[in-house]
Design an enzyme around this catalytic site. Structure first.
Site, PDB file in Angstrom:
ATOM      1  N   ARG A 231       0.854  -1.185   0.000  1.00  0.00           N
ATOM      2  CA  ARG A 231       0.000   0.000   0.000  1.00  0.00           C
ATOM      3  C   ARG A 231       0.891   1.236   0.000  1.00  0.00           C
ATOM      4  NH1 ARG A 231      -3.282  -2.830  -1.542  1.00  0.00           N
ATOM      5  NH2 ARG A 231      -5.401  -3.243  -0.800  1.00  0.00           N
ATOM      6  N   GLU A 260      -3.272   7.591  -5.044  1.00  0.00           N
ATOM      7  CA  GLU A 260      -3.576   7.025  -6.359  1.00  0.00           C
ATOM      8  C   GLU A 260      -4.847   7.641  -6.943  1.00  0.00           C
ATOM      9  OE1 GLU A 260      -3.815   2.797  -5.767  1.00  0.00           O
ATOM     10  OE2 GLU A 260      -1.720   2.656  -5.112  1.00  0.00           O
ATOM     11  N   HIS A 278      -0.878   0.014  -9.974  1.00  0.00           N
ATOM     12  CA  HIS A 278      -1.521  -0.867  -8.990  1.00  0.00           C
ATOM     13  C   HIS A 278      -2.096  -2.099  -9.700  1.00  0.00           C
ATOM     14  CE1 HIS A 278      -3.581  -0.818  -4.785  1.00  0.00           C
ATOM     15  NE2 HIS A 278      -3.266  -2.045  -5.151  1.00  0.00           N
TER      16      HIS A 278
END
Length: 311
Positions: A231, A260, A278
């Protein structure tokens, strides 16, 4: 009568279709007035289905007095208020293990890419640079020290792949993991001093926020490479940018970011940084396994009273 399920947001086409087929599903994201909808219908729901990107906070949980399970599409659950759910006696499931291999593959890919300059050299060749020169010498991967922040399923999968590159492996967690020969380091800073590569593979959330800070990055050093497939919140992104700009860190391979989909502009011009969107678990095979597991968790809860993969 079908069981009543609240779906916070769209998950995937196959999951949405299966849930709609098997349950009485209410799509919360389609409600024009979510507060009014929950006030009128919140007590009807027995379970919640959620995508990892969406939030399930304490305020929402309080609006669902009869819901006893939250099934999460994804491994991470940092956007779910776990404490609030536990106070209400709710079970929470995620989709572990089915992502481990693909995420570990990408972690090794990022490590190799940064160390050997694969993406940077691809850009160099495409731009015609090879016709007039050559790229600088890079860093080998095999035989180097692999440090892991986190040693759950993903960390263990990375360790197995690192062994194939003859890399010694050590890891840092709150306590040693029984049954493994890899050395446990009680200090993350000491692990970073030892490591040539530091792979972040721990959960996100408040407890791990900015665990990788300026001190850890300085310990990893000007030849060290950071890889983050966990993360974005685990890494102090501002400190990471400064360390890269000042040459105090050798490079970074990043699949996740603090805000993000926004990536710090400074990173985009750095040849020693490889950035991804991601996508560690974005393979056809893993996606199908995740889709099946999130639905199987909900089915098991209503059939037996227990989810299959509780957090």
């Amino acid at each position: 009568m079908k069981h009543r399920v609240l779906q916070i947001g769209p998950i995937t086409g196959p999951v949405d279709a299966r849930l709609a087929r098997d349950y009485d599903v209410a799509p919360l994201w389609k409600q024009p007035d979510k507060d009014a909808f929950l006030a009128a219908h919140g007590a009807e729901f027995e379970a919640v289905a959620i995508h990892v990107r969406d939030a399930c906070d304490a305020a929402l949980i309080e609006r669902l007095p009869n819901a006893k399970a939250i099934v999460n599409f994804g491994v991470g659950y940092d956007k779910i208020d776990v404490a609030a759910a536990k106070r209400r006696g709710m079970q929470i499931s995620n989709t572990p293990k089915v992502l481990d291999g693909c995420v570990a593959d990408l972690a090794m890919g990022l490590a190799i890419d940064v160390a050997r300059g694969i993406s940077a050299t691809d850009r160099f060749v495409r731009a015609g640079g090879w016709k007039t020169g050559q790229r600088p010498l890079m860093t080998r991967v095999y035989g180097k020290n692999m440090g892991l922040l986190g040693f759950g399923g993903i960390g263990q999968a990375v360790a197995r792949r690192a062994a194939g590159f003859d890399m010694p492996v050590r890891y840092h967690t709150r306590r040693p993991v029984a049954g493994y020969a890899e050395q446990h380091e009680t200090s993350l800073v000491e692990l970073a001093k030892w490591a040539d590569f530091l792979v972040v593979a721990c959960p996100g959330g408040p407890e791990t926020r900015h665990l990788v800070n300026a001190e850890v990055l300085d310990a990893l050093g000007p030849q060290g490479i950071l890889v983050n497939i966990a993360r974005g919140s685990v890494v102090d992104e501002a400190a990471l940018v400064r360390a890269l700009q000042e040459g105090r860190l050798g490079g970074a391979g990043l699949d996740v970011f603090e805000n993000e989909p926004n990536v710090p502009e400074a990173m985009l011009a750095m040849d020693n940084v490889v950035v991804q969107s991601h996508i560690a678990g974005f393979t056809r095979e893993t996606r199908a396994d995740m889709e099946a597991l999130v639905c199987d968790n909900l089915d098991a809860f209503f059939r037996t009273g227990q989810v299959l993969t509780p957090i």
